[in-house]
Design a protein around this motif. Structure first.
Motif, PDB file in Angstrom:
ATOM      1  N   ASN A  86       0.805  -1.226   0.000  1.00 37.61           N
ATOM      2  CA  ASN A  86       0.000   0.000   0.000  1.00 37.61           C
ATOM      3  C   ASN A  86       0.835   1.272   0.000  1.00 37.61           C
ATOM      4  O   ASN A  86       0.278   2.367  -0.014  1.00 37.61           O
ATOM      5  CB  ASN A  86      -0.941   0.005   1.214  1.00 37.61           C
ATOM      6  N   ASP A  87       2.134   1.135   0.042  1.00 36.49           N
ATOM      7  CA  ASP A  87       3.051   2.277   0.060  1.00 36.49           C
ATOM      8  C   ASP A  87       3.846   2.266  -1.241  1.00 36.49           C
ATOM      9  O   ASP A  87       4.473   1.258  -1.578  1.00 36.49           O
ATOM     10  CB  ASP A  87       3.981   2.156   1.276  1.00 36.49           C
ATOM     11  N   MET A  88       3.826   3.388  -1.973  1.00 34.57           N
ATOM     12  CA  MET A  88       4.460   3.423  -3.294  1.00 34.57           C
ATOM     13  C   MET A  88       5.950   3.129  -3.229  1.00 34.57           C
ATOM     14  O   MET A  88       6.491   2.380  -4.062  1.00 34.57           O
ATOM     15  CB  MET A  88       4.236   4.776  -3.970  1.00 34.57           C
ATOM     16  N   THR A  89       6.638   3.700  -2.247  1.00 31.28           N
ATOM     17  CA  THR A  89       8.075   3.465  -2.140  1.00 31.28           C
ATOM     18  C   THR A  89       8.365   2.009  -1.811  1.00 31.28           C
ATOM     19  O   THR A  89       9.205   1.361  -2.446  1.00 31.28           O
ATOM     20  CB  THR A  89       8.694   4.371  -1.057  1.00 31.28           C
ATOM     21  N   LYS A  90       7.649   1.464  -0.834  1.00 29.40           N
ATOM     22  CA  LYS A  90       7.867   0.067  -0.456  1.00 29.40           C
ATOM     23  C   LYS A  90       7.504  -0.890  -1.582  1.00 29.40           C
ATOM     24  O   LYS A  90       8.199  -1.895  -1.811  1.00 29.40           O
ATOM     25  CB  LYS A  90       7.066  -0.273   0.809  1.00 29.40           C
ATOM     26  N   SER A  91       6.434  -0.612  -2.289  1.00 26.47           N
ATOM     27  CA  SER A  91       6.035  -1.503  -3.379  1.00 26.47           C
ATOM     28  C   SER A  91       7.046  -1.464  -4.520  1.00 26.47           C
ATOM     29  O   SER A  91       7.297  -2.490  -5.175  1.00 26.47           O
ATOM     30  CB  SER A  91       4.631  -1.161  -3.880  1.00 26.47           C
ATOM     31  N   SER A  92       7.664  -0.302  -4.751  1.00 31.64           N
ATOM     32  CA  SER A  92       8.689  -0.189  -5.793  1.00 31.64           C
ATOM     33  C   SER A  92       9.952  -0.953  -5.388  1.00 31.64           C
ATOM     34  O   SER A  92      10.572  -1.645  -6.212  1.00 31.64           O
ATOM     35  CB  SER A  92       9.029   1.276  -6.050  1.00 31.64           C
ATOM     36  N   VAL A  93      10.355  -0.816  -4.129  1.00 29.67           N
ATOM     37  CA  VAL A  93      11.496  -1.577  -3.617  1.00 29.67           C
ATOM     38  C   VAL A  93      11.209  -3.072  -3.697  1.00 29.67           C
ATOM     39  O   VAL A  93      12.071  -3.873  -4.092  1.00 29.67           O
ATOM     40  CB  VAL A  93      11.825  -1.163  -2.167  1.00 29.67           C
ATOM     41  N   THR A  94       9.995  -3.464  -3.350  1.00 32.28           N
ATOM     42  CA  THR A  94       9.597  -4.876  -3.400  1.00 32.28           C
ATOM     43  C   THR A  94       9.656  -5.422  -4.817  1.00 32.28           C
ATOM     44  O   THR A  94      10.154  -6.530  -5.059  1.00 32.28           O
ATOM     45  CB  THR A  94       8.175  -5.044  -2.829  1.00 32.28           C
ATOM     46  N   LEU A  95       9.136  -4.665  -5.772  1.00 30.47           N
ATOM     47  CA  LEU A  95       9.165  -5.094  -7.174  1.00 30.47           C
ATOM     48  C   LEU A  95      10.604  -5.315  -7.639  1.00 30.47           C
ATOM     49  O   LEU A  95      10.909  -6.324  -8.303  1.00 30.47           O
ATOM     50  CB  LEU A  95       8.488  -4.043  -8.050  1.00 30.47           C
ATOM     51  N   PHE A  96      11.488  -4.410  -7.280  1.00 28.12           N
ATOM     52  CA  PHE A  96      12.896  -4.539  -7.654  1.00 28.12           C
ATOM     53  C   PHE A  96      13.534  -5.760  -6.987  1.00 28.12           C
ATOM     54  O   PHE A  96      14.202  -6.572  -7.647  1.00 28.12           O
ATOM     55  CB  PHE A  96      13.651  -3.270  -7.261  1.00 28.12           C
ATOM     56  N   LEU A 128       7.127  -3.381   8.435  1.00 27.96           N
ATOM     57  CA  LEU A 128       6.926  -2.501   9.586  1.00 27.96           C
ATOM     58  C   LEU A 128       7.889  -1.315   9.616  1.00 27.96           C
ATOM     59  O   LEU A 128       7.747  -0.433  10.462  1.00 27.96           O
ATOM     60  CB  LEU A 128       7.079  -3.308  10.883  1.00 27.96           C
ATOM     61  N   LEU A 129       8.848  -1.291   8.692  1.00 28.26           N
ATOM     62  CA  LEU A 129       9.866  -0.243   8.688  1.00 28.26           C
ATOM     63  C   LEU A 129       9.234   1.130   8.439  1.00 28.26           C
ATOM     64  O   LEU A 129       8.449   1.305   7.519  1.00 28.26           O
ATOM     65  CB  LEU A 129      10.884  -0.550   7.587  1.00 28.26           C
ATOM     66  N   LYS A 130       9.608   2.100   9.276  1.00 27.43           N
ATOM     67  CA  LYS A 130       9.038   3.440   9.159  1.00 27.43           C
ATOM     68  C   LYS A 130      10.045   4.491   8.716  1.00 27.43           C
ATOM     69  O   LYS A 130       9.663   5.616   8.375  1.00 27.43           O
ATOM     70  CB  LYS A 130       8.424   3.847  10.502  1.00 27.43           C
ATOM     71  N   LYS A 131      11.319   4.159   8.724  1.00 27.06           N
ATOM     72  CA  LYS A 131      12.337   5.125   8.305  1.00 27.06           C
ATOM     73  C   LYS A 131      13.453   4.405   7.559  1.00 27.06           C
ATOM     74  O   LYS A 131      13.614   3.189   7.677  1.00 27.06           O
ATOM     75  CB  LYS A 131      12.904   5.882   9.502  1.00 27.06           C
ATOM     76  N   ASN A 132      14.200   5.180   6.786  1.00 28.16           N
ATOM     77  CA  ASN A 132      15.321   4.653   5.996  1.00 28.16           C
ATOM     78  C   ASN A 132      14.901   3.518   5.057  1.00 28.16           C
ATOM     79  O   ASN A 132      15.636   2.557   4.846  1.00 28.16           O
ATOM     80  CB  ASN A 132      16.455   4.193   6.916  1.00 28.16           C
ATOM     81  N   ILE A 133      13.713   3.652   4.513  1.00 24.98           N
ATOM     82  CA  ILE A 133      13.188   2.663   3.571  1.00 24.98           C
ATOM     83  C   ILE A 133      14.061   2.603   2.324  1.00 24.98           C
ATOM     84  O   ILE A 133      14.245   1.529   1.731  1.00 24.98           O
ATOM     85  CB  ILE A 133      11.735   3.013   3.195  1.00 24.98           C
ATOM     86  N   ALA A 134      14.638   3.740   1.938  1.00 26.76           N
ATOM     87  CA  ALA A 134      15.426   3.811   0.703  1.00 26.76           C
ATOM     88  C   ALA A 134      16.721   3.016   0.762  1.00 26.76           C
ATOM     89  O   ALA A 134      17.375   2.822  -0.271  1.00 26.76           O
ATOM     90  CB  ALA A 134      15.739   5.269   0.368  1.00 26.76           C
ATOM     91  N   HIS A 137      16.802  -2.084   0.197  1.00 23.50           N
ATOM     92  CA  HIS A 137      17.207  -2.980  -0.891  1.00 23.50           C
ATOM     93  C   HIS A 137      18.713  -3.203  -0.892  1.00 23.50           C
ATOM     94  O   HIS A 137      19.189  -4.296  -1.217  1.00 23.50           O
ATOM     95  CB  HIS A 137      16.729  -2.444  -2.246  1.00 23.50           C
ATOM     96  N   LEU A 138      19.475  -2.163  -0.518  1.00 21.28           N
ATOM     97  CA  LEU A 138      20.920  -2.315  -0.441  1.00 21.28           C
ATOM     98  C   LEU A 138      21.299  -3.309   0.655  1.00 21.28           C
ATOM     99  O   LEU A 138      22.112  -4.224   0.445  1.00 21.28           O
ATOM    100  CB  LEU A 138      21.581  -0.965  -0.156  1.00 21.28           C
ATOM    101  N   GLN A 139      20.699  -3.139   1.832  1.00 18.97           N
ATOM    102  CA  GLN A 139      21.017  -4.016   2.947  1.00 18.97           C
ATOM    103  C   GLN A 139      20.563  -5.453   2.684  1.00 18.97           C
ATOM    104  O   GLN A 139      21.275  -6.407   3.008  1.00 18.97           O
ATOM    105  CB  GLN A 139      20.377  -3.478   4.231  1.00 18.97           C
ATOM    106  N   PHE A 140      19.383  -5.602   2.089  1.00 16.70           N
ATOM    107  CA  PHE A 140      18.888  -6.947   1.796  1.00 16.70           C
ATOM    108  C   PHE A 140      19.843  -7.683   0.851  1.00 16.70           C
ATOM    109  O   PHE A 140      20.210  -8.843   1.103  1.00 16.70           O
ATOM    110  CB  PHE A 140      17.495  -6.880   1.174  1.00 16.70           C
ATOM    111  N   SER A 222      13.643   6.129 -10.101  1.00 17.41           N
ATOM    112  CA  SER A 222      12.755   7.269 -10.284  1.00 17.41           C
ATOM    113  C   SER A 222      11.909   7.521  -9.046  1.00 17.41           C
ATOM    114  O   SER A 222      11.620   8.674  -8.693  1.00 17.41           O
ATOM    115  CB  SER A 222      11.858   7.057 -11.506  1.00 17.41           C
ATOM    116  N   ILE A 223      11.524   6.455  -8.354  1.00 23.66           N
ATOM    117  CA  ILE A 223      10.728   6.596  -7.130  1.00 23.66           C
ATOM    118  C   ILE A 223      11.586   7.095  -5.976  1.00 23.66           C
ATOM    119  O   ILE A 223      11.204   8.034  -5.254  1.00 23.66           O
ATOM    120  CB  ILE A 223      10.059   5.252  -6.750  1.00 23.66           C
TER     121      ILE A 223
END
Length: 225
Positions: A86-96, A128-134, A137-140, A222-223
């Protein structure tokens, strides 16, 4: 044979008029593709929403050695996710991440409990992450490497294998924090540095795991930018 397993959905594609083929990483059988019959039918009692990327499911599998594609006969949510989809940033990270993770899992055709546990717990933490979402993907991608048999936890090896002789002090420190700190830790980076870190990680996997460049990379940038 009827078997049960937990599974992490990575993607799906339409199959026939009402079915799908889902790519799933299962706890008991590793990575594979499964037919899910009639889930797109209007009469289906189960929602296709169960097969969104990174969904965590309890599965009943129908396995037959003579079949190239196996079948999911029953499924239900194992752990509901509240924010990833439901979050655009999280869904974009998830897709990647699901695209890259699928490529890395091509050789995981049997059970890898440690890898599965890491992936499932990481997804729950990301939800559940609320900060440093960007930075997730690097850490994962850094933290998952050792579970796949890649020595990506060695910073010198990580940089040298991608054509860079040695990281700068800033690059070394940033990569060290990304590897060692928990998800959500404040690791300050400029957009340029974040893109550079990702390029190094992707180049490493392209060199050692022979994966192709992810198509969703530019959407992610882009996101995040």
């Amino acid at each position: 044979m009827i078997a049960k397993s937990r599974g992490i959905v990575l993607s799906y594609m339409k199959y026939g008029d009402t079915s799908i083929i889902a790519r799933v990483f299962t706890e008991e059988y590793g990575y594979g593709s499964y037919i899910v019959n009639s889930v797109r039918s209007q009469k289906s009692k189960k929602s296709i929403g169960h097969f969104q990327p990174f969904s965590l499911l309890d599965l009943v599998l129908y396995l037959k050695e003579t079949r190239e594609l196996q079948r999911i006969s029953e499924f239900k949510s194992h752990h509901p996710l509240h924010y990833i989809h439901n979050d655009m940033t999280k869904s974009s990270v998830t897709l990647f991440l699901t695209e890259v993770f699928s490529k890395l899992l091509q050789s995981e055709q049997s059970a890898n409990p440690d890898l599965y546990q890491f992936a499932e717990e990481s997804i729950k933490a990301f939800d559940l992450l609320k900060k440093n979402i960007a930075n997730f993907h690097l850490q994962f991608l850094l933290k998952v490497g050792p579970h796949l048999g890649y020595a990506i936890d060695d910073i010198e090896n990580l940089f040298s294998s991608t054509g860079k002789l040695a990281p700068s002090n800033e690059e070394y420190h940033t990569m060290d924090l990304l590897m060692k700190e928990p998800f959500g830790t404040d690791i300050l980076m400029s957009r340029t540095t974040r893109n550079s870190m990702l390029e190094i990680i992707l180049n490493y996997y392209q060199h050692h795991a022979h994966i192709s460049r992810p198509k969703s990379l530019e959407v992610l940038r882009s996101i995040l930018n």
